[in-house]
Design a protein around this motif. Structure first.
Motif: not given
Length: 276
Positions: A52-78
């Motif tokens: 009897p388990a359930s699921t949920s998506g990532p939090s806004p904070a989790e997504l923001e942290a990954v997106y910010r790091q990815a954006l930085d790693d892209s050198g601004g390409d997106g």
């Protein structure tokens, strides 16, 4: 630098393939026995689909942290973020709100699918990025693949479907079905009933026919998924390879704990994808 692609763990991309293209994977969550487990990072009980388990998506904070790091790693390409269907999860909606806060260099694509229906979208985006495409072109490659994907799944038991609430229009027959083996299809972002079939072997045969109709003679990409059914997945992959010689060799992977909770043990699925 290049555009960085982000997806979520429902994509079921083989880890070595995700690593080869630098795809970042944000974990979804499994809530069981008072614990919050991250898909792909934390140890999840092998019988989770029976609990009897359930699921949920990532939090806004989790997504923001990954997106910010990815954006930085892209050198601004997106950043191109591809996520599972907004009609099956709130993840895509959360991603879009986070992207709006980060600006135009983060684009979110709703794959309208799940499992490798999403995985092929992320891979198409990553390949375009590796070829030097800018963010709009990467997003266009992702959308073309999303528009050209079909997904089917045969479910062996109905209890998980009853609990999941993810099957559009199914409530009326789920309550009365006895030995039915439903063939489900991803359609317009929803998981819907395609056909009710009496035996598992016949349901799988019908699914193979549906996949072959979708693929035609095109050099499509294929994925075979399963929940605790590796032998069935291998047999299905071999069958598809014989029926569709023009297609790429099927990717075979487990559906994982998040998706397994909704469809139950023994499930077999196929994704067929071709850019339009």
């Amino acid at each position: 630098m290049t555009v960085v692609v982000v997806t979520d763990s429902s994509a079921r991309i083989p880890p070595e393939l995700a690593a080869a293209y630098g795809i970042r994977v944000v974990p979804l969550h499994i809530l069981v026995d008072g614990e919050d487990l991250r898909d792909g990072l934390d140890a999840v009980p092998s019988d989770i689909h029976d609990r009897p388990a359930s699921t949920s998506g990532p939090s806004p904070a989790e997504l923001e942290a990954v997106y910010r790091q990815a954006l930085d790693d892209s050198g601004g390409d997106g950043v191109l973020a591809a996520h599972l269907s907004a009609k099956l999860s709130g993840t895509c909606g959360t991603a879009q709100r986070v992207a709006e806060q980060l600006g135009a260099q983060v684009t979110v694509v709703d794959s309208g699918s799940v499992a490798m229906g999403l995985g092929f979208v992320a891979l198409a985006a990553a390949r375009a990025a590796a070829d030097g495409a800018d963010l709009p072109a990467v997003a266009a490659a992702a959308q073309r693949t999303a528009d050209g994907a079909d997904g089917f799944i045969v479910v062996q038991q109905l209890d998980n479907l009853r609990r999941s609430g993810r099957i559009g229009g199914a409530a009326a027959w789920l309550g009365t079905a006895l030995s039915l083996k439903p063939l489900l299809r991803v359609e317009d972002g929803n998981l819907v009933l395609a056909q009710r079939i009496r035996t598992a072997s016949r349901a799988i045969a019908v699914m193979v026919d549906r996949v072959c109709e979708s693929a035609g003679e095109r050099p499509v990409s294929l994925a075979v998924h399963h929940v605790a059914n590796p032998d069935g997945a291998r047999e299905l992959a071999d069958n598809l390879a014989q029926r569709l010689p023009a297609a790429e060799a099927p990717v075979v992977s487990e559906l994982g704990p998040v998706l397994g909770l909704h469809v139950g043990a023994g499930a077999l699925g196929v994704v067929v994808a071709a850019p339009r």
